[in-house]
Every structure is written in C-alpha cells, then in structure tokens.
Design a protein around this motif. Structure first.
Motif, PDB file in Angstrom:
ATOM      1  N   TYR A   1      54.544  12.527  20.795  1.00  0.00           N
ATOM      2  CA  TYR A   1      54.974  11.283  20.877  1.00  0.00           C
ATOM      3  C   TYR A   1      55.508  10.860  22.246  1.00  0.00           C
ATOM      4  CZ  TYR A   1      52.692  10.575  15.896  1.00  0.00           C
ATOM      5  OH  TYR A   1      52.892  10.449  15.297  1.00  0.00           O
TER       6      TYR A   1
ATOM      7  N   THR B   1      54.004   6.220  22.231  1.00  0.00           N
ATOM      8  CA  THR B   1      53.491   6.454  22.679  1.00  0.00           C
ATOM      9  C   THR B   1      52.576   7.238  21.423  1.00  0.00           C
ATOM     10  OG1 THR B   1      52.693   4.786  24.498  1.00  0.00           O
ATOM     11  CG2 THR B   1      51.294   6.650  23.747  1.00  0.00           C
ATOM     12  N   LYS B   2      51.313   7.133  21.326  1.00  0.00           N
ATOM     13  CA  LYS B   2      51.416   8.858  20.412  1.00  0.00           C
ATOM     14  C   LYS B   2      49.791   9.111  20.950  1.00  0.00           C
ATOM     15  CE  LYS B   2      48.433   9.533  15.392  1.00  0.00           C
ATOM     16  NZ  LYS B   2      48.387   9.051  13.786  1.00  0.00           N
TER      17      LYS B   2
ATOM     18  N   GLU C   1      46.055   9.359  20.622  1.00  0.00           N
ATOM     19  CA  GLU C   1      45.057   8.277  20.494  1.00  0.00           C
ATOM     20  C   GLU C   1      44.607   8.060  22.145  1.00  0.00           C
ATOM     21  OE1 GLU C   1      43.372   6.970  17.905  1.00  0.00           O
ATOM     22  OE2 GLU C   1      45.175   7.729  16.278  1.00  0.00           O
TER      23      GLU C   1
ATOM     24  N   ARG D   1      38.127  -4.369  20.557  1.00  0.00           N
ATOM     25  CA  ARG D   1      38.403  -2.448  20.473  1.00  0.00           C
ATOM     26  C   ARG D   1      39.523  -2.137  20.964  1.00  0.00           C
ATOM     27  NH1 ARG D   1      32.909  -1.160  22.859  1.00  0.00           N
ATOM     28  NH2 ARG D   1      34.150   0.711  21.999  1.00  0.00           N
TER      29      ARG D   1
ATOM     30  N   THR E   1      42.467  -3.368  18.749  1.00  0.00           N
ATOM     31  CA  THR E   1      42.952  -2.768  18.108  1.00  0.00           C
ATOM     32  C   THR E   1      43.322  -0.836  17.967  1.00  0.00           C
ATOM     33  OG1 THR E   1      41.171  -3.619  16.934  1.00  0.00           O
ATOM     34  CG2 THR E   1      41.715  -1.802  16.077  1.00  0.00           C
ATOM     35  N   GLN E   2      42.718  -0.515  19.736  1.00  0.00           N
ATOM     36  CA  GLN E   2      42.756   1.127  19.494  1.00  0.00           C
ATOM     37  C   GLN E   2      44.226   1.181  20.617  1.00  0.00           C
ATOM     38  OE1 GLN E   2      41.337   3.765  18.397  1.00  0.00           O
ATOM     39  NE2 GLN E   2      42.869   4.621  19.357  1.00  0.00           N
TER      40      GLN E   2
ATOM     41  N   SER F   1      47.275  -1.005  19.507  1.00  0.00           N
ATOM     42  CA  SER F   1      48.212  -0.977  18.652  1.00  0.00           C
ATOM     43  C   SER F   1      47.925   0.273  18.245  1.00  0.00           C
ATOM     44  CB  SER F   1      47.332  -2.118  17.132  1.00  0.00           C
ATOM     45  OG  SER F   1      46.456  -1.989  16.439  1.00  0.00           O
ATOM     46  N   ARG F   2      46.867   1.401  17.602  1.00  0.00           N
ATOM     47  CA  ARG F   2      46.834   2.506  17.567  1.00  0.00           C
ATOM     48  C   ARG F   2      47.368   3.566  18.352  1.00  0.00           C
ATOM     49  NH1 ARG F   2      40.658   2.496  15.758  1.00  0.00           N
ATOM     50  NH2 ARG F   2      41.054   1.189  13.967  1.00  0.00           N
ATOM     51  N   THR F   3      47.343   2.989  19.252  1.00  0.00           N
ATOM     52  CA  THR F   3      47.994   4.176  20.183  1.00  0.00           C
ATOM     53  C   THR F   3      49.721   3.945  20.912  1.00  0.00           C
ATOM     54  OG1 THR F   3      46.159   4.586  21.286  1.00  0.00           O
ATOM     55  CG2 THR F   3      47.754   4.663  22.824  1.00  0.00           C
TER      56      THR F   3
ATOM     57  N   ILE G   1      52.499   3.130  19.111  1.00  0.00           N
ATOM     58  CA  ILE G   1      52.865   2.399  17.531  1.00  0.00           C
ATOM     59  C   ILE G   1      53.985   1.627  17.329  1.00  0.00           C
ATOM     60  CG2 ILE G   1      51.686   4.788  16.736  1.00  0.00           C
ATOM     61  CD1 ILE G   1      54.251   5.755  16.139  1.00  0.00           C
TER      62      ILE G   1
END
Length: 398
Positions: free
Chosen positions: A224, A276-277, A280, A336, A339-340, A342-344, A346
């Motif tokens: 992270y 940031t993760k 992802e 798309r 959505t990605q 929001s996964r990245t 966090i």
C-alpha cells in the motif's frame, strides 16, 4: 468399547494429563528466532529547513509509542542532521518510557542511488529483522517528476514560513530541492527490490506523492502507498494521532481519519490523503489503456479539471475527474474505471480546500479521488517527461 467407559474418572484424568503435556510441549517448541513481527522504518534524508519538523515528527511518534507501547515491534529512524551527516537509531520502549539507542552514524552517505538505498535497507534489516516492514519517507516530494524538475517560478522558492515572516505558509516541498538530494522513484523501487524487501506499506510524508504514476512504479515493492495528492503542510503527518495505526495491525482507515481529524482542527485547515492498494494498479492501467484507445480528451475542458497543485500550467490533476471528462459519453468504460479506481484507492479524506505555497493560497476541492494523474498536463517540465513514465507507457499505444 462401551460409551460409558470413555467417561471413567481414571480415563478422564489420563486424557487431561496427556493434553497438558501436549500443550506444554508445543509451547517449548515455539522458536524464539529474534525476528519481530514488524519493523517500522522512518527515513528522513536531508531536506534543508524541514529538519525541525522532522524532529517534531519523531517526538510525536514517540508519544504514540508511549500511549500504546510496542508489542513485538521495532522502530528504526534514519535522520540526516546536515547535508553530509546522519544517524541511525532505534526507538525503544522500556519501563513505559522511550529511549533512543544509537546504532550508527554516517558521513557523506550517498542515498540518491538505488545502491545507496539498498545498502541502508540491508542495514535496517540486520539491526531489526522482522516478518513485516513499513516505511515512512519524510522529505520534499514532486510526485513522479524527474530529479531536477521544478515547474514553480524561482520566486516561489524564496517565500518564507508564515510563522517567521508573516507571508506564506511553508509546505513540505520547500526544502531539499536541489538535484543532489533528490532520488528518482524508479531508483527507490530498485533499491527496495534489491534489498530483498517488499514493504507492507510506504507512507510518503511529502507533497504530491499520492500519484498514479508513483503507484505504478512502486507496485511490486509495496502493498500500500499512503500519501497526499497535494502539498502537505510543513508539520507533516500527525504521528501522535496516527502512530498507533502504523504499528501492529495496520489500519489504513484509521490513518486517513486521524489525518483528517488533525487537519480539520489545525490552525491552517488544509489536508488531503489517499491510500492506494498496489496490487490493483495494473488492473486500473489495463482499463486506462482501453480508454485511451477509444477516447480523446477535449482540450477545451482543461481549465475545468480539478487541479491539485499551484503550478502554472498545472502538473497534477485529480485522476477521477480527468478520466470522467476523457470518457465523455462512454459510460460503460467510465463505470468500469470508477469501479476499479474504488478498488485501487481504498481510503481517502480531504478538507474543503488544499493549500499551495506556489499560488499562494487555498484552492477549493470540488471533486476528489485521492490520487493524481499528469496525462493532460501541458507544463513544459511535464509534457515530454510524463511520456517516459511506466504508467504512461503501459496505458498508451506506442
């Protein structure tokens, strides 16, 4: 065998004794290998007039340690006191008090290369081996920009801190700006990799380091990234409040909330932060490449983008806002990406405004994704060099 034989008192006693012996045996077999569950490494290279703020940061982290203690955790600090001298020491927690144990001193240590970073990290590992490592980097910051880049006017660098001259607030980019004290992000990544470490997290206590280009460069050497997409006030991260979240089981939400709570009540209430993760980031780059292949940015919208710096022309834009305007009516691609994203990213928090010493003044935040992008920048210091970043190459057809 009849069931009632199992519950015979003698049998029960025998079973209990065997169980006790088994537990005792297991306890004796647990290795005492001298490896901590976590080492937190605070890296504070020479950054000019930020030295007193670094000293305050260390003292604040020590307050956090006094409040929570250390539970099989080690804390190592590297601090450059001058351009050519530095100290490496451990913050110990003994008898409900902290103690600084000097490990070694350095003279004229070269830390701007991958080899220099590797050497230092290997020494940290030797002094404080651990199963997990977290790294705090406090200094100037310029995101992904190459060493020696400075898109600000020179007059901006002569402004003084409001507390001493009554003019302009000091942020962390001011200080240590000469190329001889700067490190390329790619060299940082190589140095960590060559040391055989993958950081659980890297916290950048610097300006502009919550950048998608930075995250892409560091995606293989950290789990992270924690940082600010804008300038951060000279005080930096409020370690007295977030230190407990950096140690032990890391709470990224706690770090962001603690940061926000501190700066919302600060005399100069300006603060932005994002987490940031890294695992992802490649998926985000894949979608970004599709978007760039299908969509063209309308340059007439450049002035409407959410800027996250004080430079003219802008270098760092809000990533989410840029992609939304780039996609236009292509709602499928935009969905798309969002959505990605929001996964990245966090976790993220921000005050109503951020501050830039290069305007100088506060800028309103109308939209905020927690990470910047420089794709649309027309700044002369970024327009060509951005194309050399790994992020740009991965997201554009060559």
């Amino acid at each position: 065998m009849r069931l009632n034989n199992i519950f015979h008192p003698a049998r029960l006693l025998t079973l209990l004794l065997l169980l006790l012996l088994s537990v005792t045996s297991c306890e004796k077999e647990e290795p005492d290998d001298g490896i901590a569950r976590q080492t937190l490494f605070m890296y504070l290279p020479w950054s000019g007039n930020l030295l007193p703020y670094f000293q305050q940061n260390i003292a604040d982290l020590e307050k956090a340690i006094v409040q929570r203690g250390l539970n099989d955790e080690r804390v190592i600090v590297f601090l450059s006191e001058t351009e050519k001298t530095a100290s490496l020491y451990e913050i110990e927690y003994i008898g409900r008090q902290v103690n600084r144990k000097l490990l070694r001193t350095y003279t004229d240590l070269q830390l701007t290369t991958a080899q220099g970073i590797t050497r230092l990290l290997k020494e940290v590992v030797a002094y404080a081996p651990a199963y997990r490592y977290g790294m705090v980097i406090g200094c100037h910051g310029m995101g992904w920009m190459p060493v020696g880049s400075n898109p600000a006017r020179s007059s901006g660098l002569r402004r003084q801190h409001v507390a001493t001259q009554g003019e302009v607030l000091l942020t962390r980019y001011f200080g240590g700006t000469s190329a001889e004290h700067q490190t390329e992000i790619t060299d940082l990544a190589q140095g960590i990799s060559d040391a055989g470490i993958k950081m659980e997290y890297i916290l950048f206590d610097d300006c502009y380091m919550s950048s998608i280009e930075v995250a892409y460069d560091l995606r293989h050497v950290a789990g992270y990234l924690i940082g600010c997409p804008t300038e951060v006030m000279a005080y930096g991260m409020p370690y007295q409040h977030i230190g407990k979240y950096l140690l032990g089981e890391v709470s990224y939400e706690g770090i962001c909330q603690g940061f926000y709570d501190f700066y919302a009540a600060y005399p100069y209430p300006y603060g932005t932060i994002g987490v940031t993760k890294c695992s992802e980031v490649e998926a985000l780059a894949g979608i970004m490449k599709e978007i760039n292949a299908q969509c063209t940015f309308d340059t007439n919208l450049l002035s409407s983008l959410q800027r996250l710096d004080g430079y003219t022309p802008v270098v760092f834009f809000d990533c989410g806002d840029y992609v939304a305007k780039l996609c236009g009516t292509n709602t499928d691609l935009l969905q798309r990406f969002q959505t990605q994203l929001s996964r990245t990213v966090i976790h993220k928090r921000h005050t109503k405004e951020y501050y830039s010493m290069f305007i100088p003044g506060a800028v309103q935040l109308d939209t905020y994704s927690g990470v910047t992008i420089s794709d649309p920048s027309i700044n002369s210091k970024a327009v060509d060099s951005k194309k050399q970043t790994a992020w740009y190459r991965a997201t554009h057809s060559q």
